[in-house]
Design a protein around this motif. Structure first.
Motif, short mmCIF file in Angstrom:
data_model
loop_
_atom_site.label_atom_id
_atom_site.label_comp_id
_atom_site.label_asym_id
_atom_site.label_seq_id
_atom_site.Cartn_x
_atom_site.Cartn_y
_atom_site.Cartn_z
N LYS A 1 -14.18 -5.71 -15.89
CA LYS A 1 -13.88 -6.40 -17.13
C LYS A 1 -13.72 -7.90 -16.89
O LYS A 1 -14.23 -8.73 -17.65
N LYS A 2 -12.99 -8.23 -15.81
CA LYS A 2 -12.80 -9.64 -15.47
C LYS A 2 -14.13 -10.30 -15.12
O LYS A 2 -14.38 -11.45 -15.47
N SER A 3 -14.97 -9.55 -14.39
CA SER A 3 -16.28 -10.07 -14.01
C SER A 3 -17.14 -10.33 -15.24
O SER A 3 -17.81 -11.36 -15.34
N GLU A 4 -17.11 -9.40 -16.19
CA GLU A 4 -17.87 -9.57 -17.43
C GLU A 4 -17.35 -10.75 -18.24
O GLU A 4 -18.12 -11.51 -18.82
N GLN A 5 -16.02 -10.89 -18.27
CA GLN A 5 -15.42 -12.01 -18.99
C GLN A 5 -15.79 -13.33 -18.32
O GLN A 5 -16.07 -14.32 -19.00
N GLY A 6 -15.78 -13.33 -16.97
CA GLY A 6 -16.16 -14.53 -16.24
C GLY A 6 -17.62 -14.90 -16.47
O GLY A 6 -17.96 -16.08 -16.65
N LEU A 7 -18.51 -13.89 -16.49
CA LEU A 7 -19.93 -14.13 -16.75
C LEU A 7 -20.13 -14.68 -18.16
O LEU A 7 -20.90 -15.63 -18.36
N LYS A 8 -19.42 -14.10 -19.11
CA LYS A 8 -19.53 -14.56 -20.50
C LYS A 8 -19.07 -16.01 -20.63
O LYS A 8 -19.73 -16.83 -21.30
N LEU A 9 -17.96 -16.34 -19.97
CA LEU A 9 -17.43 -17.70 -20.03
C LEU A 9 -18.40 -18.67 -19.35
O LEU A 9 -18.64 -19.78 -19.85
N ALA A 10 -18.96 -18.25 -18.20
CA ALA A 10 -19.91 -19.09 -17.48
C ALA A 10 -21.15 -19.37 -18.34
O ALA A 10 -21.66 -20.50 -18.37
N GLN A 11 -21.62 -18.35 -19.06
CA GLN A 11 -22.78 -18.52 -19.92
C GLN A 11 -22.47 -19.50 -21.06
O GLN A 11 -23.31 -20.31 -21.44
#
Length: 268
Positions: free
Chosen positions: A54-64
């Motif tokens: 979940k944190k990884s997905e949130q981090g990817l979303k924020l990075a995008q």
């Protein structure tokens, strides 16, 4: 009747754990409840993995969001497309009302770029050619953006393509900065050329002044023949457009006020 639920608890030493609890009622032959039975499964590692994902997905979303990059994928098995949230935002499309599809992507392509983008998309899916290109889009709100698009094919173990993975990068701000730098460079070069031209013109005017001064008679000479006279000579800039001239030939005196159109210099 059975029930399942998850419970966060602590061990005797204070360690936090997650338990998956499944319970059921125990009944006798007549259907009377005589007890319950339950199983407890430690799912702490699963929960940790889920949290990390979940944190990884949130981090990817924020990075995008920060980089203005959206990703998409097309599965050949069911021809289903999936888009990231940022891709919907880049294209200006509502995720809740718009289906992720090639058609909806093509619908926002700038009319002047539509033909070549459509050709690339068609060739990519029929000839299995990876693509990398830049084009413009016009969102439904009228905003125009510059997009960099790249895609790669996904292959199975047998080397057969099973789908396409791609990204869309909103490079509008980068391109605008490039255009600004280029424009500034052009302005600097034009200023250099203008400075050179101005110097050439100024040097020519100064040279014209030197020529003009060389033919002006001394004021004392004129005073000798016209003691009660005066000369008002005030060049506006470097060289005067009007000048005076005097000469004595035998017993005759010639004096003139001369108008010089153009000053004999470039641009004069």
């Amino acid at each position: 009747e059975e029930s399942t639920y998850e419970l966060e608890d602590k061990t005797k030493i204070g360690k936090k754990i997650w338990l998956d609890i499944q319970g059921a009622l125990v009944k006798d032959l007549e259907g009377n409840i005589i007890g319950t039975i339950a199983t407890f499964t430690d799912i702490s590692e699963q929960k940790i993995s889920e949290d990390e994902l979940k944190k990884s997905e949130q981090g990817l979303k924020l990075a995008q969001e920060i980089m203005h990059i959206g990703n998409w994928e097309l599965n050949f098995a069911d021809m289903k497309s999936t888009w990231s949230d940022e891709l919907f935002r880049i294209l200006g499309l509502n995720k809740e009302k718009t289906k992720a599809s090639i058609q909806n992507y093509l619908s926002v392509i700038h009319p002047e770029d539509s033909k070549f983008v459509t050709k690339i998309v068609e060739e990519r899916q029929t000839k299995f050619i990876t693509s990398s290109y830049i084009h413009r889009i016009i969102r439904h709100d009228g905003v125009e953006r510059i997009i960099s698009s790249e895609s790669r094919f996904i292959y199975n173990n047998d080397g057969i393509p099973t789908g396409i993975y791609g990204i869309l990068h909103d490079i509008t701000d980068v391109k605008l900065m490039e255009y600004k730098i280029i424009a500034q460079g052009i302005i600097v070069e034009q200023k250099k050329l203008l400075d050179i031209k101005n110097k050439e013109i100024t040097d020519s005017i100064v040279y014209a002044r030197n020529i003009q001064n060389s033919i002006l008679p001394p004021k004392e000479l004129i005073k000798e023949y016209f003691p009660h006279s005066f000369i008002l000579y005030k060049p506006k800039d470097i060289v005067s457009g009007d000048f005076y001239w005097f000469m004595k030939i035998e017993n005759k005196v010639f004096i003139a006020a001369v108008d010089c159109t153009g000053h004999g210099v470039p641009g004069g």
